[in-house]
Design a protein around this motif. Sequence first.
Motif, PDB file in Angstrom:
ATOM      1  N   HIS A  14      -6.753  -3.066   8.533  1.00  0.00           N
ATOM      2  CA  HIS A  14      -7.208  -2.246   7.402  1.00  0.00           C
ATOM      3  C   HIS A  14      -8.722  -2.184   7.550  1.00  0.00           C
ATOM      4  N   ASN A  63     -11.551   5.132   4.285  1.00  0.00           N
ATOM      5  CA  ASN A  63     -10.718   4.282   5.149  1.00  0.00           C
ATOM      6  C   ASN A  63     -10.582   4.951   6.515  1.00  0.00           C
ATOM      7  N   HIS A  74     -12.701  -0.085   6.598  1.00  0.00           N
ATOM      8  CA  HIS A  74     -13.498   0.958   5.938  1.00  0.00           C
ATOM      9  C   HIS A  74     -14.517   1.528   6.914  1.00  0.00           C
ATOM     10  N   ARG A  79      -3.448   4.306  -3.060  1.00  0.00           N
ATOM     11  CA  ARG A  79      -4.046   3.075  -3.598  1.00  0.00           C
ATOM     12  C   ARG A  79      -5.524   3.008  -3.221  1.00  0.00           C
ATOM     13  N   ASP A  80      -5.841   2.732  -1.957  1.00  0.00           N
ATOM     14  CA  ASP A  80      -7.257   2.629  -1.577  1.00  0.00           C
ATOM     15  C   ASP A  80      -7.905   4.015  -1.620  1.00  0.00           C
TER      16      ASP A  80
HETATM   17 ZN    ZN Z   1      -9.676  -1.376   1.443  1.00  0.00          ZN
END
Ligand code: ZN
Length: 534
Positions: A208, A244, A210, A16-17
């Motif tokens: 979560h 990520n 980045h 997904r990410d």
């Molecule tokens: Zn994200």
Amino acid sequence: MTTKTDKILIFDTTLRDGEQCPGATLNIDEKLVIAKQLARLGVDIIEAGFAFASPGDFEAVSKIAEIVGTENGPVICSLARAIKADIEAAAQALKPAAKGRIHTFISTSDIHLEYQLRKSRAEVLAIAQDMVAYAKSFMADVEFSPMDAARSDPEFLYQVLEATIAAGATTINIPDTVGYITPSEFGAIIKGIKENVPNIDQAIISVHGHNDLGLAVANFLEAVKNGARQLECTINGIGERAGNASLEELVMALHVRRQYFNPYLGRPEESQESLTNIDTREIYRTSRLVSNLTGMLVQPNKAIVGTNAFAHESGIHQDGVLKNKLTYEIMDAQLIGLTDNQIVLGKHSGRNAFRTRLKELGFELSDSELNKAFVRFKEVADKKKEISDRDLEAIVNDEIQQAPDLFRVELVQVSCGSNARPTATVTLRTPEGQELTDAAIGTGPVDAVYKAINRVVNVPNELIEFSVQSVTAGIDAIGEVTIRLRYESRVFSGHAANTDIIVASAQAYVNALNRLYAALQTQQKPESVSAQKV
Ligand code: ZN
Ligand code: KIV
């Protein structure tokens, strides 16, 4: 309900990410191959996509839910904005999974509220609460993310978290959406949440983040010390912008330094029990698979999975390692599944030996995939006397690569040298089954081949990245070519492996062109897809 876990849960968002980085777009079959490998790796949750984003995303989530989301498999999750239609699509796509999770989100930082959502705090609070309750009406397992939490006002964050847990969220995820926070600040946010959200013991705290400042992994480790028990990460750290937090770095940090982390999980310091459910020996293979299929190369000095990660160049280090590995090595390469590159097969090896070794390496191929891979193995074995595990991996990854089979390379022939003008002739089979041949002159052999291919395919594009890496040492090594090309605002990648790097270059290019060609055929406008990405 009290939600407790004595392990750190690994939530993988590569599909997904991770897939949101330019050119990393995967088709459904490729996503399925990666999801199966993630299950083998032992991740607890797979975020399989964003079901509402496109019919392709919906189908991918649904297929992964059906095939990988078995009773003993990982939880399969779909992202959904805090919008009813998104949540309905996620619930529908996740139906085949034994264990499904809806992950819904809305921004909570004032900067997002004012400029992006144009909503008041009261409105966002109500939407978050209502949409978590709506998700809960479909599924028991609901995750809520206050997007840009790291830049949100802590008091408002506590309010939103308390309301969403009361509405049924079983995991609350704290995103550092823009990669801005530093480790001690992130740790303090998690501590603040534990101390100020009255019902926090009813949910698992997830993080979560980045990597814009290169701090994502450090931030997560600080979050663990303060109570986070789920980490959202990707293989090789791929993802939006700088990516990520990287799964392999987190898992190995928690493994190698488990005595340091044990007390934060209430364990005796000396406990040898693993802090995650990951089978670390699957890390290297997963990294290679994701890199090959997404076209996102791993930098040589990347921690854990870079080609130099276990190489000692300095004489002093080599001397120390020869005397005792512990002098300069904090972990054994075998821990991440890096074998000593033993020579396992050769041209006299039969199908059975080939199948057995692949099985030992963790590849489960269908009969037709095995047949295709065996033909390739024999071709390579004719040119290269000794075939190592790394060669086998390259052959199989290349064969199971699911780029649409539209144009196919039938022939590549080049003439070049110090006093020659590099000239290439190529024959491609078109999607309609016609064989077309063309020739071109270039600045070098690869340039000539690409120009000749372009004359046949005739889709304008710009080559933006070209890389050749050898799979093993030795003059007869297999070369892996990865390319990325741009068409309008979209990036497409291609990958191929061959002992002849000119042939690999042609195949990688045609591979990327096939993805571009397929995207044009389904007329997926770049804007409509990226508008759905978060
Ligand atoms: Zn994200
Ligand atoms: O970076 C982010 O905030 C996200 C959320 C959807 C969790 O990806």
